[in-house]
Design an enzyme around this catalytic site. Structure first.
Site, PDB file in Angstrom:
ATOM      1  NE  ARG A  76      -3.706  -1.447   2.409  1.00  0.00           N
ATOM      2  CZ  ARG A  76      -5.204  -2.272   2.662  1.00  0.00           C
ATOM      3  NH1 ARG A  76      -4.778  -2.431   4.034  1.00  0.00           N
ATOM      4  NH2 ARG A  76      -6.015  -3.272   2.571  1.00  0.00           N
TER       5      ARG A  76
ATOM      6  CE  LYS B  57     -19.531 -15.842   8.023  1.00  0.00           C
ATOM      7  NZ  LYS B  57     -19.729 -15.068   8.892  1.00  0.00           N
TER       8      LYS B  57
ATOM      9  N   GLY C 262     -13.983  -3.820  -0.028  1.00  0.00           N
ATOM     10  CA  GLY C 262     -15.184  -3.542  -0.083  1.00  0.00           C
ATOM     11  C   GLY C 262     -15.553  -2.802  -1.184  1.00  0.00           C
TER      12      GLY C 262
ATOM     13  N   GLY D 281      -8.355  -9.305  -0.203  1.00  0.00           N
ATOM     14  CA  GLY D 281      -7.497  -9.113   0.005  1.00  0.00           C
ATOM     15  C   GLY D 281      -7.022 -10.027   0.470  1.00  0.00           C
TER      16      GLY D 281
HETATM   17  P1  AMP Z   1     -14.179 -14.401   2.566  1.00  0.00           P
HETATM   18  O1  AMP Z   1     -13.671 -13.185   3.599  1.00  0.00           O
HETATM   19  O2  AMP Z   1     -15.048 -14.538   2.343  1.00  0.00           O
HETATM   20  O3  AMP Z   1     -13.780 -13.780   0.886  1.00  0.00           O
HETATM   21  O4  AMP Z   1     -13.602 -15.089   2.923  1.00  0.00           O
HETATM   22  C1  AMP Z   1     -12.003 -15.353   2.284  1.00  0.00           C
HETATM   23  C2  AMP Z   1     -11.913 -16.678   3.236  1.00  0.00           C
HETATM   24  O5  AMP Z   1     -12.978 -17.835   3.530  1.00  0.00           O
HETATM   25  C3  AMP Z   1     -10.548 -17.142   3.583  1.00  0.00           C
HETATM   26  O6  AMP Z   1      -9.916 -16.703   4.971  1.00  0.00           O
HETATM   27  C4  AMP Z   1     -10.549 -19.011   3.505  1.00  0.00           C
HETATM   28  O7  AMP Z   1      -9.497 -19.280   4.397  1.00  0.00           O
HETATM   29  C5  AMP Z   1     -11.850 -19.528   3.688  1.00  0.00           C
HETATM   30  N1  AMP Z   1     -12.115 -20.163   2.953  1.00  0.00           N
HETATM   31  C6  AMP Z   1     -13.061 -20.373   1.744  1.00  0.00           C
HETATM   32  N2  AMP Z   1     -12.660 -21.708   1.409  1.00  0.00           N
HETATM   33  C7  AMP Z   1     -13.154 -22.270   3.134  1.00  0.00           C
HETATM   34  C8  AMP Z   1     -13.736 -23.282   3.203  1.00  0.00           C
HETATM   35  N3  AMP Z   1     -14.410 -24.276   2.214  1.00  0.00           N
HETATM   36  N4  AMP Z   1     -14.277 -23.039   4.517  1.00  0.00           N
HETATM   37  C9  AMP Z   1     -14.186 -22.586   5.662  1.00  0.00           C
HETATM   38  N5  AMP Z   1     -13.345 -21.429   4.735  1.00  0.00           N
HETATM   39  C10 AMP Z   1     -13.566 -21.340   3.246  1.00  0.00           C
END
Ligand code: AMP
Length: 415
Positions: free
Chosen positions: A35, A218, A397, A374
């Site tokens: 950054r 999610k 975001g 990120g």
């Molecule tokens: P997000 O912040 O929603 O973009 O999610 C990113 C995070 O999702 C990362 O830290 C990954 O470790 C996690 N992630 C990806 N696949 C899975 C999974 N199958 N189960 C649990 N966490 C996951």
């Protein structure tokens, strides 16, 4: 709109909103200076023109209070080194009048973390949103935010916003401050311009096929962008943790995999909508499951619809990876946000690595690829492929909101 390349900063004091929210280790050492490096083109232009710099940023979430661990004094030396000149430090961003007044051409002043003041974010802190007094407190805070921004503006002749990471927030330093400058004396920095252009490339003049890859943990946090992308893409890969919400919604057995039980209907709606829109929705058919959430977990490959009790899907399986490659390789426009598995664990990084490699291959064949958020950025860095994609965004975001088609307050304020 004023363009930074056309502006002559000679003899001017420029207050620049940068994103110096860099990760620090427990000793306060910077672990990734991307950054700071990202802001250099803007900062160098101002200094080389003969202007002086007042740098302002947030770091972390101090919630309106001083917090030694989030003090920007920790990064002063790194900024000085990057700029190749001394940097003065103002330990209170609201009491920098003298330091700003005494600044000579070529000099640099770094202000303390803006978020040590609640006015920066402009939201009441410690008052329940549903309580009776909230509306009044919120209104009062908005007035205080204006005063806060006015003080910052008083330090300088010209305002530059180069903090894309916070451009989706209407904060004191990212948007409100712009009201105190004439149109010709406010503008986007080079980094912001590049980010806005990269988003434009994705939204306008789309070269097809357009493949978007959305992963992460999610569905709920990505639903806005998924629905929006459905209007634009030819192929939509949904991977990562959200795979299992879709699998369960379709009647699959997902063991202990991450799942949003209240989003099962939403998952089915997304599938239906994809059908109506003619979007090729790609959901991985298999996965690498682990018997615990750990790099040392025992592993087995299985169908994403039939994960044994006590196991959880932690990465995309080989068939899924092949399906993903099939729609990434021929693509001419690619957007990637969110990993395909728990890439932080070496043993569950294969799916994310395969995606990064496929994107790099498609880019070498002429695709425009944008990687943002990120974790996906951490992925391309980890796999050494950051230089093999067209653009790596500094925004999480902000990037998603821009691609959703929302106007970013930080951009609108200077336009
Ligand atoms: P997000 O912040 O929603 O973009 O999610 C990113 C995070 O999702 C990362 O830290 C990954 O470790 C996690 N992630 C990806 N696949 C899975 C999974 N199958 N189960 C649990 N966490 C996951």
């Amino acid at each position: 709109m004023t363009m930074i390349k056309d502006y002559n900063f000679a003899g001017k004091k420029a207050i620049v909103r940068v994103d110096f929210n860099v990760p620090l280790d427990e000793n306060g050492n910077i672990t990734d200076d991307t950054r700071i490096r990202g802001a250099l083109p803007t900062l160098r232009k101002i200094l080389e023109d003969g202007g002086s710099l007042i740098l302002m940023s947030h770091m972390g979430k101090p919630k309106g209070k001083f917090n030694e661990n989030l003090s920007l004094s920790q990064i002063k030396d790194a900024v000085a080194k990057a700029l190749g000149r001394d940097v003065k430090f103002a330990p209170d961003c609201m009491k920098a009048q003298e330091a700003a007044r005494d600044l000579k051409p070529g000099e640099v002043l770094l202000l303390e973390n803006l978020r040590f003041y609640p006015e920066e974010e402009g939201k009441p802190i410690g008052i329940d949103k549903n309580s009776q007094g909230y509306a009044d407190a919120a209104k009062e805070m908005k007035d205080r935010q204006k005063e806060f921004a006015k003080v910052l503006a008083s330090y300088a002749d010209v305002y530059v916003n180069d903090a894309f990471g916070t451009a989706h927030r209407k904060h004191g330093s990212t948007a409100v401050i712009a009201d105190y400058f004439d149109n010709q004396d406010k503008m986007l920095g080079f980094l912001m311009e590049k980010e806005v252009k990269a988003v434009d490339n994705i939204l306008k003049d789309i070269k097809r096929p357009f493949t978007a890859i959305m992963g992460g943990s999610k569905v709920s946090t990505k639903i806005g962008i998924i629905e929006n992308l459905m209007e634009k893409v030819d192929n939509l890969i949904l991977c990562g943790g959200m795979t299992y919400t879709f699998a369960k919604a379709r009647g699959g057995k997902i063991g202990n995999s991450i799942c949003e039980d209240d989003k099962l209907d939403l998952a089915l709606e997304i599938m239906q909508k994809a059908k109506e829109k003619g979007v090729n929705l790609v959901l991985g058919t298999d996965c690498v499951a682990g018997d615990s959430f750990s790099n040392d977990a025992k592993t087995q490959a299985c169908s994403a619809m039939e994960i044994p009790e006590g196991w959880m899907g932690l990465d995309a399986g080989p068939d899924s990876v092949a399906q993903f490659r099939d729609v990434i390789l021929p693509a001419k426009t690619i957007l990637w946000n969110g990993p395909a598995g728990v890439f932080e664990f070496e043993n569950f990084a294969t799916g994310s690595k395969a995606i990064a490699e496929a994107i790099a291959e498609a880019t070498a064949n002429g695709a425009f690829s944008l990687v943002g958020g990120g974790d996906s950025v951490a992925c391309v860095n980890k796999f050494g492929l950051a230089d093999s994609v067209s653009y790596v965004s500094t925004g999480g975001g902000a990037l998603l909101e821009a691609i959703e088609g929302k106007t970013l307050p930080g951009v609108a304020a200077v336009e």
